[in-house]
Design an enzyme around this catalytic site. Structure first.
Site, PDB file in Angstrom:
ATOM      1  N   TYR A  15       0.793  -1.245   0.090  1.00 31.49           N
ATOM      2  CA  TYR A  15       0.089   0.017   0.021  1.00 31.49           C
ATOM      3  C   TYR A  15       0.706   1.166   0.078  1.00 31.49           C
ATOM      4  O   TYR A  15       0.625   2.307   0.654  1.00 31.49           O
ATOM      5  CB  TYR A  15      -0.855   0.099   1.192  1.00 31.49           C
ATOM      6  CG  TYR A  15      -2.156  -0.771   1.117  1.00 31.49           C
ATOM      7  CD1 TYR A  15      -3.115  -0.413   0.179  1.00 31.49           C
ATOM      8  CD2 TYR A  15      -2.177  -2.286   1.701  1.00 31.49           C
ATOM      9  CE1 TYR A  15      -4.267  -1.393   0.145  1.00 31.49           C
ATOM     10  CE2 TYR A  15      -3.306  -2.979   1.508  1.00 31.49           C
ATOM     11  CZ  TYR A  15      -4.361  -2.301   0.493  1.00 31.49           C
ATOM     12  OH  TYR A  15      -5.512  -3.318   0.454  1.00 31.49           O
ATOM     13  N   TYR A 142     -14.644  -4.627   2.818  1.00 34.30           N
ATOM     14  CA  TYR A 142     -13.319  -5.215   2.497  1.00 34.30           C
ATOM     15  C   TYR A 142     -13.087  -6.421   2.996  1.00 34.30           C
ATOM     16  O   TYR A 142     -13.340  -6.677   4.194  1.00 34.30           O
ATOM     17  CB  TYR A 142     -12.171  -4.199   3.139  1.00 34.30           C
ATOM     18  CG  TYR A 142     -10.893  -4.598   2.869  1.00 34.30           C
ATOM     19  CD1 TYR A 142     -10.211  -4.612   1.525  1.00 34.30           C
ATOM     20  CD2 TYR A 142     -10.059  -5.408   3.804  1.00 34.30           C
ATOM     21  CE1 TYR A 142      -8.805  -4.839   1.506  1.00 34.30           C
ATOM     22  CE2 TYR A 142      -8.897  -5.912   3.586  1.00 34.30           C
ATOM     23  CZ  TYR A 142      -8.130  -5.730   2.355  1.00 34.30           C
ATOM     24  OH  TYR A 142      -7.025  -6.036   2.009  1.00 34.30           O
ATOM     25  N   ASP A 234     -17.370 -12.598   7.985  1.00 33.42           N
ATOM     26  CA  ASP A 234     -15.970 -12.394   8.116  1.00 33.42           C
ATOM     27  C   ASP A 234     -15.553 -11.495   9.248  1.00 33.42           C
ATOM     28  O   ASP A 234     -15.624 -10.569   9.386  1.00 33.42           O
ATOM     29  CB  ASP A 234     -15.690 -11.563   6.874  1.00 33.42           C
ATOM     30  CG  ASP A 234     -14.287 -11.064   6.701  1.00 33.42           C
ATOM     31  OD1 ASP A 234     -13.542 -11.566   7.563  1.00 33.42           O
ATOM     32  OD2 ASP A 234     -13.861 -10.549   5.583  1.00 33.42           O
ATOM     33  N   LYS A 263      -5.924 -12.324  11.598  1.00 29.88           N
ATOM     34  CA  LYS A 263      -5.592 -10.856  12.541  1.00 29.88           C
ATOM     35  C   LYS A 263      -5.353 -11.529  14.032  1.00 29.88           C
ATOM     36  O   LYS A 263      -4.401 -11.944  14.195  1.00 29.88           O
ATOM     37  CB  LYS A 263      -6.643  -9.884  12.456  1.00 29.88           C
ATOM     38  CG  LYS A 263      -6.407  -9.377  10.783  1.00 29.88           C
ATOM     39  CD  LYS A 263      -6.989  -8.010  10.748  1.00 29.88           C
ATOM     40  CE  LYS A 263      -6.542  -7.397   9.374  1.00 29.88           C
ATOM     41  NZ  LYS A 263      -7.684  -7.058   8.483  1.00 29.88           N
TER      42      LYS A 263
HETATM   43  C1  LIG Z   1      -7.780  -7.506   6.862  1.00 24.77           C
HETATM   44  C2  LIG Z   1      -8.861  -8.030   6.492  1.00 24.77           C
HETATM   45  C3  LIG Z   1      -9.106  -9.251   5.490  1.00 24.77           C
HETATM   46  C4  LIG Z   1      -7.782  -9.761   4.823  1.00 24.77           C
HETATM   47  O1  LIG Z   1      -6.811 -10.244   5.815  1.00 24.77           O
HETATM   48  P1  LIG Z   1      -5.379 -10.290   5.166  1.00 24.77           P
HETATM   49  O2  LIG Z   1      -4.637 -11.535   6.343  1.00 24.77           O
HETATM   50  O3  LIG Z   1      -4.746  -9.133   5.349  1.00 24.77           O
HETATM   51  O4  LIG Z   1      -5.118 -11.071   4.177  1.00 24.77           O
HETATM   52  C5  LIG Z   1     -10.287  -9.815   5.379  1.00 24.77           C
HETATM   53  N1  LIG Z   1     -11.354  -9.422   6.017  1.00 24.77           N
HETATM   54  C6  LIG Z   1     -11.365  -8.324   6.759  1.00 24.77           C
HETATM   55  C7  LIG Z   1     -12.767  -7.793   7.357  1.00 24.77           C
HETATM   56  C8  LIG Z   1     -10.264  -7.598   7.341  1.00 24.77           C
HETATM   57  O5  LIG Z   1     -10.284  -6.659   7.787  1.00 24.77           O
END
Ligand SMILES: *Cc1c(COP(=O)(O)O)cnc(C)c1O
Length: 421
Positions: A15, A142, A234, A263
């Site tokens: 980025y 996202y 998600d 995460k």
């Molecule tokens: C960060 C994020 C992703 C992607 O995760 P990465 O480990 O960065 O590929 C997917 N969904 C959400 C809601 C996110 O915040």
């Protein structure tokens, strides 16, 4: 050459417009919510190192568990083989997830956790001889940067170069009391084409910390179930306490069919992805026909060291002291939000759990690329705070161990910036 010079010679950062970016900050050590650069300058990590860190940096307990695992087993192929850390992590997570989550599929980051979820849904219908390939997602969503995850994310400057190659997705507004009936009829109209509905629960992170009410998400999931549209929750960002409860799904009564995690899963220590699903989805892949197999996997699927980090992080997460810290941050944010909400330079303040976000008044220029963003970023960096505004939106989402003193320092610097910038 010093570290930054060596970096600038060879590294291409994420980025980052490498032509105009300022040099990266060389970080050599972390402790709790603090990062230290080469010269010993301190930075408060107010963004949890890209939203992943929940217990603080270089946590001794996670370090010990990771180190123990490293001397036992660092990796093993996960097709045809298994290992204790993967099984134990799956068992312990399923025990605290919504009761309908029955199976665990490992991968190695958030985007791959989403890719797996999308493939599960598409093949769920394919295995049953139905062609349902359209997907439903929220505007400004996202879900990651790989192609499938990017396709179900909102179209923006970040996807522009690839838009023509992304599969077709139906984007709907975030649900509100006013539009919920309309959203339901959109689902009903498309139902025979829809493979799934994917959403970030309660908070759209990258979209600008946009927040919406649990009640309407609940209604939307219920309606998808009624119309047999699969739902993907998600929780890559919201999982593990961010929204004030262990999972955003804990704010609702409807249970999604599939959930994605990464995460905070390992406390931000290692890359690990996890997709969970219902027995019903799993069963549709059971067959004597090999073609019904979910043909997906990564070299580092269920890496034992990453699983050990996740188990250690889970121990810390389930310690009552963590829930107390989450509550403390939540209350502290609420007071701060109350204090600044009427400031003339603040267009909006919103909060969900440990996340507080402020929209700055910008006149017309609200784009991510506005110079305000860079000015704010540099202002806080100079003050020893890592905040990474999304355009004109500043948000704080600290590791849960952050001290009150550090939180108050961040708040006071934001208030000072409101006067000075
Ligand atoms: C960060 C994020 C992703 C992607 O995760 P990465 O480990 O960065 O590929 C997917 N969904 C959400 C809601 C996110 O915040």
């Amino acid at each position: 050459m010093n570290l930054v010079e060596r970096d600038l010679k060879i590294i291409w950062h994420p980025y980052t417009q490498m032509k105009t970016a300022q040099p990266p900050v060389p970080i050599v050590r972390g402790e709790g919510a603090i990062l230290f650069d080469e010269d010993g300058k301190k930075y408060i990590d107010a963004v949890s190192s890209w939203w992943v860190n929940i217990h603080g940096h270089a946590h001794p307990y996670i370090a010990k568990k990771v180190s123990e695992q490293l001397t036992k087993l660092e990796h093993v192929i996960f097709a045809g083989f298994t290992h204790p850390a993967a099984v134990e992590l799956g068992e312990r997570l399923l025990a605290i997830l919504p009761a309908n989550q029955q199976k665990v599929f490992y991968s190695d980051n958030g985007s791959t956790a989403v890719e797996v979820a999308i493939k599960m849904c598409l093949q769920y219908w394919n295995n049953q001889g139905q062609s349902r390939t359209k997907m439903l997602a929220f505007k400004n969503a996202y879900h990651g940067d790989t192609f499938g995850a990017m396709a179900v994310s909102g179209r923006s400057a970040f996807t522009a170069a690839f838009d023509s190659l992304l599969f077709e997705v139906e984007f709907i507004d975030l649900p509100t009391q006013e539009n919920i009936e309309d959203l339901k009829s959109q689902v009903s109209n498309l139902k025979s084409l829809l493979a799934c509905f994917i959403f970030e629960p309660l908070v759209q992170g990258s979209g600008g910390m946009l927040m919406y009410e649990a009640q309407y998400l609940n209604e939307l999931i219920a309606h998808c179930r009624k119309e047999s549209v699969l739902t993907i929750d998600d929780e890559v960002f919201t999982g593990f306490g961010r929204t004030g409860k262990p999972f955003a799904a804990d704010h609702i009564t409807e249970q999604p069919d599939i959930m994605c995690f990464s995460k905070g899963l390992t406390g931000g220590t290692m890359a690990l992805g996890l997709t969970t699903c219902t027995q019903q989805i799993f069963d549709v892949f059971l067959s004597d026909d090999k073609l019904k197999t979910l043909f997906h996997g990564h070299s580092f699927t269920a890496n034992p060291v990453a699983c050990a980090a996740a188990l250690a992080s889970l121990d810390l997460f389930l310690d009552p002291a963590t829930a107390e810290n989450i509550e403390r941050i939540k209350n502290s944010h609420a007071k701060f939000a109350e204090r600044i909400k009427n400031h003339p330079k603040i267009k909006a303040v919103r909060q969900t759990g440990t996340i507080v976000a402020m929209e700055w008044e910008t006149g017309d220029n609200t784009s991510y690329f506005s110079s305000l963003r860079d000015r704010l970023y540099n202002y806080f960096l100079k003050a020893g705070i890592i905040l990474r505004p999304l355009g004109n939106i500043i948000y704080i989402l600290p590791p849960y161990c952050i001290t009150d003193a550090d939180l108050n320092y961040i708040y006071s610097k934001i208030e000072q910036a409101l006067e000075e910038i």
